[in-house]
Motif scaffolding. Structure first.
Motif, PDB file in Angstrom:
ATOM      1  N   PHE A 145       0.835  -1.160  -0.064  1.00  0.00           N
ATOM      2  CA  PHE A 145      -0.014   0.137   0.122  1.00  0.00           C
ATOM      3  C   PHE A 145       0.657   1.290  -0.123  1.00  0.00           C
TER       4      PHE A 145
ATOM      5  N   ALA B 290       2.154   1.766  -3.512  1.00  0.00           N
ATOM      6  CA  ALA B 290       1.095   2.096  -4.458  1.00  0.00           C
ATOM      7  C   ALA B 290       0.885   3.874  -4.002  1.00  0.00           C
TER       8      ALA B 290
ATOM      9  N   GLY C 290       3.191   5.790  -5.967  1.00  0.00           N
ATOM     10  CA  GLY C 290       3.031   5.716  -7.311  1.00  0.00           C
ATOM     11  C   GLY C 290       3.483   4.537  -8.100  1.00  0.00           C
TER      12      GLY C 290
ATOM     13  N   ASP D 189       3.757   1.384  -9.965  1.00  0.00           N
ATOM     14  CA  ASP D 189       2.466   0.485 -10.872  1.00  0.00           C
ATOM     15  C   ASP D 189       2.527  -0.712 -10.443  1.00  0.00           C
TER      16      ASP D 189
ATOM     17  N   ARG E  69       0.354  -0.775  -7.339  1.00  0.00           N
ATOM     18  CA  ARG E  69      -1.358  -0.491  -7.820  1.00  0.00           C
ATOM     19  C   ARG E  69      -1.860  -1.601  -8.651  1.00  0.00           C
ATOM     20  N   GLU E  70      -1.267  -2.281  -9.257  1.00  0.00           N
ATOM     21  CA  GLU E  70      -1.657  -3.365 -10.122  1.00  0.00           C
ATOM     22  C   GLU E  70      -2.334  -4.411  -9.088  1.00  0.00           C
TER      23      GLU E  70
ATOM     24  N   ILE F   4      -3.150  -4.335  -5.925  1.00  0.00           N
ATOM     25  CA  ILE F   4      -4.182  -3.681  -5.046  1.00  0.00           C
ATOM     26  C   ILE F   4      -5.448  -3.589  -6.032  1.00  0.00           C
ATOM     27  N   ASP F   5      -5.333  -3.129  -7.171  1.00  0.00           N
ATOM     28  CA  ASP F   5      -6.501  -3.260  -8.270  1.00  0.00           C
ATOM     29  C   ASP F   5      -7.010  -4.646  -8.413  1.00  0.00           C
TER      30      ASP F   5
ATOM     31  N   SER G  26      -8.523   3.966   0.557  1.00  0.00           N
ATOM     32  CA  SER G  26      -8.471   4.022  -0.910  1.00  0.00           C
ATOM     33  C   SER G  26      -9.079   2.599  -1.403  1.00  0.00           C
ATOM     34  N   TYR G  27      -8.717   1.550  -0.681  1.00  0.00           N
ATOM     35  CA  TYR G  27      -9.275   0.363  -1.003  1.00  0.00           C
ATOM     36  C   TYR G  27     -10.922   0.258  -0.870  1.00  0.00           C
TER      37      TYR G  27
END
Ligand code: BMX
Length: 280
Positions: free
Chosen positions: A191, A194, A197, A199, A202-203, A205-206, A239-240
């Protein structure tokens, strides 16, 4: 009436004195990864030693299943410890009063219903943490189920190319940490990456959010509750939570998605309420 309440999770154990849904005092220790139930009980005894005589009932919210008072893992990857440990009897002997043990997510769901975000409405609870647990309250009653596993949505199987696996194995905190492959020490580190920034983070977590949203969607199709309360160390990252909300925004259901109001205290508050109910 003050209760001693215990929450044994995959990464931490919280011990608290709880009265009327309020945590009066608390102590937190890391869940010993070795030594199984004996080590958890020793840590609990140590943490609660100073409170002797201050409580008249006791309850524990426990990651994993409880059958005839004995502990077993529903998912050994979440907490690798030998099955069959007599948790209820050991805690009761140690503390000198009956200790009622319940699955952690069910207890937390009940806590949220009684004292938190659920209040009076049909409710699904999902905790996204080391693993993913769940609980259901319908018509004012905690749906325990015949095996003590009612509403345990994180263990729903998902088909994979190799067969099937529990959906939590593809999105929980443990999964997030594993995907980092050394780029972060734990889910918290992913986290943090992410947020700056990265990537790759972020991927991960997405993808976790995509899959966790499927868990919530399934709950909607099965029960269509008025509210789904999301808790757990991962689920409560703002954010999650927002990502889950976004993923559930379309579709026919009117279910409200709410963050657990009791935060990390839901388990001990629910365990205290259940302990009280069992001692009456
Ligand atoms: C796992 C399972 C559930 C638990 C959930 C969340 C084990 C040890 N635990 O699905 O019983 O409710 O994780 O647990 O099999 P947590 O420890 O991540 O809060």
């Amino acid at each position: 009436m003050t209760a001693l309440a215990i929450d044994i999770g995959g990464t931490k154990i919280l011990v608290a004195l709880v009265r009327d849904g309020v945590v009066l005092e608390r102590r937190q220790v890391a869940t010993p990864r070795d030594g199984g139930g004996d080590a958890w009980c020793a840590a609990i005894a140590d943490a609660a030693a100073g409170w002797r005589g201050q409580y008249s009932s006791a309850g524990a919210a426990v990651t994993g299943g409880i059958r005839d008072g004995r502990w077993y893992a529903l998912n050994p990857e979440t907490l690798p410890a030998p099955a069959g440990f007599p948790l209820e009897a050991t805690l009761s002997d140690m503390l000198g009063l009956p200790v009622h043990c319940t699955n952690d997510a069910q207890a937390a769901g009940w806590g949220e219903y009684r004292r938190g975000a659920g209040q009076g409405r049909d409710m699904g609870f999902v905790t996204i943490s080391t693993g993913i647990g769940g609980g259901l309250v319908l018509g004012g009653k905690l749906v325990s189920g015949i095996s003590g596993l009612g509403g345990h949505v994180g263990l729903m199987p998902l088909a994979t190319v190799d067969g099937s696996t529990a959906i939590e194995n593809l999105c929980s905190g443990r999964w997030i940490a594993k995907q980092a492959e050394g780029r972060a020490d734990d889910a918290r580190g992913v986290f943090a990456a992410a947020a700056t920034g990265a990537d790759w983070a972020r991927e991960i977590i997405d993808l976790s959010m995509d899959r966790a949203a499927l868990v919530l969607r399934t709950l909607q199709w099965l029960v269509d509750p008025a509210v789904i309360v999301v808790g757990g160390g991962i689920g409560l990252v703002p954010s999650y939570f927002a990502g889950l909300q976004q993923r559930l925004a379309s579709g026919p259901h009117r279910t409200e998605l709410r963050p657990a109001l009791l935060g990390g205290d839901a388990g001990v508050i629910g365990a205290a309420e259940l302990a009280l109910a069992h001692s009456e």
